[in-house]
Design a protein around this motif. Structure first.
Motif, PDB file in Angstrom:
ATOM      1  N   UNK A 138       0.816  -1.220   0.000  1.00  0.00           N
ATOM      2  CA  UNK A 138       0.000   0.000   0.000  1.00  0.00           C
ATOM      3  C   UNK A 138       0.849   1.270   0.000  1.00  0.00           C
ATOM      4  N   UNK A 139       1.907   1.309   0.801  1.00  0.00           N
ATOM      5  CA  UNK A 139       2.733   2.532   0.855  1.00  0.00           C
ATOM      6  C   UNK A 139       3.423   2.788  -0.478  1.00  0.00           C
ATOM      7  N   UNK A 140       3.899   1.733  -1.114  1.00  0.00           N
ATOM      8  CA  UNK A 140       4.544   1.896  -2.419  1.00  0.00           C
ATOM      9  C   UNK A 140       3.528   2.369  -3.459  1.00  0.00           C
ATOM     10  N   UNK A 141       2.355   1.786  -3.427  1.00  0.00           N
ATOM     11  CA  UNK A 141       1.312   2.161  -4.377  1.00  0.00           C
ATOM     12  C   UNK A 141       0.912   3.621  -4.196  1.00  0.00           C
ATOM     13  N   UNK A 142       0.690   4.037  -2.958  1.00  0.00           N
ATOM     14  CA  UNK A 142       0.306   5.420  -2.691  1.00  0.00           C
ATOM     15  C   UNK A 142       1.398   6.393  -3.126  1.00  0.00           C
ATOM     16  N   UNK A 193       0.873   9.189  -6.100  1.00  0.00           N
ATOM     17  CA  UNK A 193       0.985  10.618  -5.796  1.00  0.00           C
ATOM     18  C   UNK A 193       1.983  11.303  -6.720  1.00  0.00           C
ATOM     19  N   UNK A 194       3.106  10.646  -6.968  1.00  0.00           N
ATOM     20  CA  UNK A 194       4.167  11.248  -7.780  1.00  0.00           C
ATOM     21  C   UNK A 194       3.827  11.208  -9.270  1.00  0.00           C
ATOM     22  N   UNK A 195       3.262  10.112  -9.737  1.00  0.00           N
ATOM     23  CA  UNK A 195       3.037   9.962 -11.180  1.00  0.00           C
ATOM     24  C   UNK A 195       1.657  10.440 -11.611  1.00  0.00           C
ATOM     25  N   UNK A 196       0.624   9.849 -11.076  1.00  0.00           N
ATOM     26  CA  UNK A 196      -0.735  10.177 -11.533  1.00  0.00           C
ATOM     27  C   UNK A 196      -1.206  11.553 -11.063  1.00  0.00           C
ATOM     28  N   UNK A 197      -0.932  11.858  -9.800  1.00  0.00           N
ATOM     29  CA  UNK A 197      -1.407  13.131  -9.241  1.00  0.00           C
ATOM     30  C   UNK A 197      -0.394  14.257  -9.401  1.00  0.00           C
ATOM     31  N   UNK A 198       0.806  13.904  -9.843  1.00  0.00           N
ATOM     32  CA  UNK A 198       1.879  14.851 -10.145  1.00  0.00           C
ATOM     33  C   UNK A 198       2.268  15.768  -8.981  1.00  0.00           C
ATOM     34  N   UNK A 213      13.492  11.288   1.579  1.00  0.00           N
ATOM     35  CA  UNK A 213      14.355  10.178   1.146  1.00  0.00           C
ATOM     36  C   UNK A 213      13.607   8.840   1.190  1.00  0.00           C
ATOM     37  N   UNK A 214      12.760   8.645   2.190  1.00  0.00           N
ATOM     38  CA  UNK A 214      11.993   7.391   2.261  1.00  0.00           C
ATOM     39  C   UNK A 214      10.968   7.331   1.135  1.00  0.00           C
ATOM     40  N   UNK A 215      10.381   8.451   0.785  1.00  0.00           N
ATOM     41  CA  UNK A 215       9.436   8.472  -0.330  1.00  0.00           C
ATOM     42  C   UNK A 215      10.140   8.061  -1.623  1.00  0.00           C
ATOM     43  N   UNK A 216      11.349   8.553  -1.834  1.00  0.00           N
ATOM     44  CA  UNK A 216      12.112   8.181  -3.029  1.00  0.00           C
ATOM     45  C   UNK A 216      12.380   6.677  -3.051  1.00  0.00           C
ATOM     46  N   UNK A 217      12.665   6.107  -1.897  1.00  0.00           N
ATOM     47  CA  UNK A 217      12.869   4.656  -1.804  1.00  0.00           C
ATOM     48  C   UNK A 217      11.581   3.924  -2.172  1.00  0.00           C
ATOM     49  N   UNK A 218      10.446   4.383  -1.645  1.00  0.00           N
ATOM     50  CA  UNK A 218       9.164   3.743  -1.945  1.00  0.00           C
ATOM     51  C   UNK A 218       8.855   3.774  -3.440  1.00  0.00           C
ATOM     52  N   UNK A 219       9.076   4.923  -4.067  1.00  0.00           N
ATOM     53  CA  UNK A 219       8.810   5.057  -5.506  1.00  0.00           C
ATOM     54  C   UNK A 219       9.766   4.163  -6.296  1.00  0.00           C
ATOM     55  N   UNK A 220      11.035   4.146  -5.912  1.00  0.00           N
ATOM     56  CA  UNK A 220      12.016   3.295  -6.586  1.00  0.00           C
ATOM     57  C   UNK A 220      11.599   1.828  -6.499  1.00  0.00           C
ATOM     58  N   UNK A 221      11.230   1.378  -5.304  1.00  0.00           N
ATOM     59  CA  UNK A 221      10.849  -0.027  -5.116  1.00  0.00           C
ATOM     60  C   UNK A 221       9.574  -0.369  -5.889  1.00  0.00           C
ATOM     61  N   UNK A 222       8.628   0.566  -5.923  1.00  0.00           N
ATOM     62  CA  UNK A 222       7.385   0.332  -6.672  1.00  0.00           C
ATOM     63  C   UNK A 222       7.679   0.184  -8.161  1.00  0.00           C
ATOM     64  N   UNK A 223       8.488   1.074  -8.691  1.00  0.00           N
ATOM     65  CA  UNK A 223       8.834   1.001 -10.118  1.00  0.00           C
ATOM     66  C   UNK A 223       9.597  -0.273 -10.439  1.00  0.00           C
TER      67      UNK A 223
END
Length: 59
Positions: free
Chosen positions: A7-11, A15-20, A35-45
């Protein structure tokens, strides 16, 4: 495929891609550090790329 992410990775990714939202805004919304948000986005991608590659191999 995105529904299978934690869920955290998805959110974070949405937020970064769809909601810009910026990384800073997204981090604030989720209550995590930039920095943790960047990790979450990296792991999701990465997870999405890995799943996409496995599905392509199965064809």
């Amino acid at each position: 495929m995105i529904d299978r992410l934690p869920i955290q990775q998805k959110e974070a990714l949405l937020l970064v891609t769809s909601h810009q939202f910026s990384y800073r805004e997204s981090a604030s919304i989720l209550g995590v550090s930039d920095s943790y948000l960047k990790i979450l986005v990296f792991r999701a991608r990465k997870a999405l790329r890995d799943k996409e590659g496995k599905e392509a191999d199965e064809r």
